[in-house]
Enzyme design. Structure first.
Site, PDB file in Angstrom:
ATOM      1  N   LYS A 111       0.806  -1.224   0.000  1.00 35.93           N
ATOM      2  CA  LYS A 111       0.000   0.000   0.000  1.00 35.93           C
ATOM      3  C   LYS A 111       0.839   1.273   0.000  1.00 35.93           C
ATOM      4  O   LYS A 111       0.333   2.349  -0.293  1.00 35.93           O
ATOM      5  CB  LYS A 111      -0.970   0.000   1.189  1.00 35.93           C
ATOM      6  CG  LYS A 111      -2.093  -1.006   0.988  1.00 35.93           C
ATOM      7  CD  LYS A 111      -3.226  -0.784   1.946  1.00 35.93           C
ATOM      8  CE  LYS A 111      -4.263  -1.871   1.873  1.00 35.93           C
ATOM      9  NZ  LYS A 111      -5.257  -1.745   0.846  1.00 35.93           N
ATOM     10  N   LYS A 192      -4.877  -9.544  -5.787  1.00 36.98           N
ATOM     11  CA  LYS A 192      -6.172  -9.820  -5.159  1.00 36.98           C
ATOM     12  C   LYS A 192      -7.220  -8.758  -5.509  1.00 36.98           C
ATOM     13  O   LYS A 192      -6.876  -7.595  -5.759  1.00 36.98           O
ATOM     14  CB  LYS A 192      -6.016  -9.961  -3.638  1.00 36.98           C
ATOM     15  CG  LYS A 192      -5.818  -8.686  -2.887  1.00 36.98           C
ATOM     16  CD  LYS A 192      -6.131  -8.848  -1.392  1.00 36.98           C
ATOM     17  CE  LYS A 192      -6.267  -7.456  -0.797  1.00 36.98           C
ATOM     18  NZ  LYS A 192      -7.213  -7.334   0.268  1.00 36.98           N
ATOM     19  N   LYS A 195     -11.243  -3.426  -2.702  1.00 33.22           N
ATOM     20  CA  LYS A 195     -12.207  -2.323  -2.785  1.00 33.22           C
ATOM     21  C   LYS A 195     -11.577  -1.066  -3.362  1.00 33.22           C
ATOM     22  O   LYS A 195     -12.179  -0.336  -4.109  1.00 33.22           O
ATOM     23  CB  LYS A 195     -12.684  -1.846  -1.417  1.00 33.22           C
ATOM     24  CG  LYS A 195     -13.281  -2.797  -0.517  1.00 33.22           C
ATOM     25  CD  LYS A 195     -13.805  -2.005   0.702  1.00 33.22           C
ATOM     26  CE  LYS A 195     -13.721  -2.833   1.934  1.00 33.22           C
ATOM     27  NZ  LYS A 195     -12.401  -2.923   2.506  1.00 33.22           N
TER      28      LYS A 195
HETATM   29  N1  AQP Z   1      -9.716 -10.517  -2.488  1.00 33.83           N
HETATM   30  C1  AQP Z   1     -10.056 -11.009  -1.302  1.00 33.83           C
HETATM   31  N2  AQP Z   1     -10.283 -12.328  -1.173  1.00 33.83           N
HETATM   32  C2  AQP Z   1     -10.659 -12.847   0.038  1.00 33.83           C
HETATM   33  N3  AQP Z   1     -10.815 -12.103   1.161  1.00 33.83           N
HETATM   34  C3  AQP Z   1     -10.597 -10.769   1.048  1.00 33.83           C
HETATM   35  N4  AQP Z   1     -10.678  -9.755   1.935  1.00 33.83           N
HETATM   36  C4  AQP Z   1     -10.354  -8.596   1.313  1.00 33.83           C
HETATM   37  N5  AQP Z   1     -10.075  -8.816   0.034  1.00 33.83           N
HETATM   38  C5  AQP Z   1     -10.213 -10.152  -0.176  1.00 33.83           C
HETATM   39  C6  AQP Z   1     -11.075  -9.924   3.330  1.00 33.83           C
HETATM   40  O1  AQP Z   1     -12.113  -8.989   3.601  1.00 33.83           O
HETATM   41  C7  AQP Z   1     -12.052  -8.615   4.979  1.00 33.83           C
HETATM   42  C8  AQP Z   1     -12.211  -7.137   5.141  1.00 33.83           C
HETATM   43  O2  AQP Z   1     -11.118  -6.509   4.521  1.00 33.83           O
HETATM   44  P1  AQP Z   1     -10.710  -5.028   4.890  1.00 33.83           P
HETATM   45  O3  AQP Z   1     -11.729  -4.093   4.426  1.00 33.83           O
HETATM   46  O4  AQP Z   1     -10.454  -4.921   6.338  1.00 33.83           O
HETATM   47  O5  AQP Z   1      -9.353  -4.761   4.196  1.00 33.83           O
HETATM   48  P2  AQP Z   1      -8.574  -5.455   3.047  1.00 33.83           P
HETATM   49  O6  AQP Z   1      -8.195  -6.840   3.420  1.00 33.83           O
HETATM   50  O7  AQP Z   1      -7.431  -4.577   2.701  1.00 33.83           O
HETATM   51  O8  AQP Z   1      -9.671  -5.500   1.882  1.00 33.83           O
HETATM   52  P3  AQP Z   1      -9.731  -4.702   0.527  1.00 33.83           P
HETATM   53  O9  AQP Z   1     -11.067  -4.948  -0.079  1.00 33.83           O
HETATM   54  O10 AQP Z   1      -8.541  -5.017  -0.304  1.00 33.83           O
HETATM   55  O11 AQP Z   1      -9.719  -3.194   0.992  1.00 33.83           O
HETATM   56  P4  AQP Z   1      -8.702  -2.045   0.616  1.00 33.83           P
HETATM   57  O12 AQP Z   1      -8.706  -1.968  -0.862  1.00 33.83           O
HETATM   58  O13 AQP Z   1      -9.238  -0.823   1.261  1.00 33.83           O
HETATM   59  O14 AQP Z   1      -7.374  -2.426   1.173  1.00 33.83           O
HETATM   60  C9  AQP Z   1     -10.698  -9.136   5.510  1.00 33.83           C
HETATM   61  O15 AQP Z   1     -10.922 -10.267   6.329  1.00 33.83           O
HETATM   62  C10 AQP Z   1      -9.951  -9.529   4.279  1.00 33.83           C
HETATM   63  O16 AQP Z   1      -9.066 -10.631   4.506  1.00 33.83           O
END
Ligand code: AQP
Length: 326
Positions: A111, A192, A195
């Site tokens: 990030k 992966k 969001k």
């Molecule tokens: N691609 C993914 N596959 C499986 N699990 C996922 N999670 C996120 N992306 C995937 C799981 O979703 C939960 C909440 O995630 P988060 O919002 O706390 O942060 P993150 O893991 O960083 O998810 P994002 O969507 O990628 O958000 P951004 O883009 O803001 O960083 C977690 O349990 C995560 O494992």
């Protein structure tokens, strides 16, 4: 009773990876455990953001969590910044975590790379995440694969704190689903689904209409040989679709493969399964979105219940680490 805790950042619209990797497990665990779930808005401050957008994403994420099936009567559902114990406990965690440990976190590397402004909060956020988890005497943390390293760090911090200052925190373990633990971007199956990543065609949003979901899945990157089998190294795009199909239908990716021989059939089956899975979630979300006052009432109640647990654990940690209580 088994205590479960997990959180999700209001950093953009909820995507299919969040749902299959984490939220599906959250819902099933609320009945068999004492479950605590949180919209982790403080974590969303670690990257540049718009203040009004954050406020509205926080409320709509709480509505989305209820739409996927979390029931504030059967679990504690709240917003992190409404329970101030999280921020205070995070400082205790920062002072227990080693600089080198935080530097090894791959999410920080991912990030921060290429960004002009990198906040100190982005570096220390796994310590805040440790506070989130440890405040609730958590046994199990349902998360996607990308969070495994942070949960390991949380365990190390808890063990170190307990050995220096006496038994204070429960040492938690990660619970990662057999399918959907790492949903990949449909256009870039080497990274992966996320969001906040700019990849509109590669990301399925929970609120995407059925025809959009179908189009995105039909255009998903595969390869030129029309053979369907699960092998993440040799066939990343196809394996990703099999993982999605498996997670959406309660099967392992290999079981999902059964009877499917061609890419076209795999894409049709996956699109259909995802559309059917998300249909009731979308309907419920739009009903809840009509009544923001009711959502606010429910999350305020959730914060009260969360505070009761968090304040007891924090008092114990304050006492054991040597802070003067008057
Ligand atoms: N691609 C993914 N596959 C499986 N699990 C996922 N999670 C996120 N992306 C995937 C799981 O979703 C939960 C909440 O995630 P988060 O919002 O706390 O942060 P993150 O893991 O960083 O998810 P994002 O969507 O990628 O958000 P951004 O883009 O803001 O960083 C977690 O349990 C995560 O494992």
């Amino acid at each position: 009773m088994n205590r479960v805790f997990s959180g999700i950042k209001p950093s953009g619209e909820v995507q299919l990876g969040n749902y299959l990797g984490a939220l599906q497990n959250w819902v099933s665990m609320q009945d068999e455990s004492d479950a605590v779930y949180c919209v982790v808005d403080l974590h969303a401050l670690t990257v540049p953001h718009d203040a009004d957008e954050l406020r509205s994403s926080t409320l709509s994420l709480a509505q989305m969590l209820m739409a996927v099936g979390l029931d504030p009567e059967r679990c504690i559902l709240f917003v992190q910044s409404h329970v101030q114990e999280h921020a205070e406990c995070a400082w205790l965690m920062e002072c227990t975590a080693a600089f080198g440990e935080l530097r090894r976190m791959t999410q920080f590397k991912d990030k921060s790379t290429g960004n002009e402004f990198v906040s100190a909060g982005l570096f220390t956020y796994p310590a805040l995440q440790a506070a989130d988890i440890l405040l609730y005497d958590t046994n199990q943390v349902p998360v996607g694969e990308d969070q495994r390293q942070h949960i390991e760090l949380t365990r190390d911090i808890a063990i170190r704190f307990n050995s220096r200052f006496g038994d204070t925190f429960t040492v938690p373990e990660a619970v990662i689903p057999p399918s959907g633990a790492r949903v990949m971007d449909l256009q870039h199956p080497d990274r992966k689904m996320s969001k906040s990543e700019e990849s509109p065609q590669g990301t399925i949003l929970i609120l995407d209409p059925p025809e959009v979901i179908e189009k995105k899945i039909k255009r998903a990157v595969t390869d030129s040989n029309d053979e369907v089998f699960f092998d993440v190294e040799k066939k990343p795009g196809v394996s990703n679709l099999l993982s999605i199909l498996g997670a959406a239908t309660g099967k392992t990716p290999k079981e999902a493969c059964d009877g499917i021989t061609r890419y076209g059939d795999l894409k049709n089956a996956t699109a259909e399964a995802v559309i059917e899975l998300l249909r009731p979630v979308q309907e419920k979300y739009y009903t809840l979105a009509d009544d923001p006052a009711e959502t606010s009432r429910l999350i305020a109640k959730g914060a009260e219940k969360a505070r009761e647990v968090a304040s007891t654990t924090l008092s114990r940690a304050r006492q054991n680490i040597g802070l003067l209580n008057l």
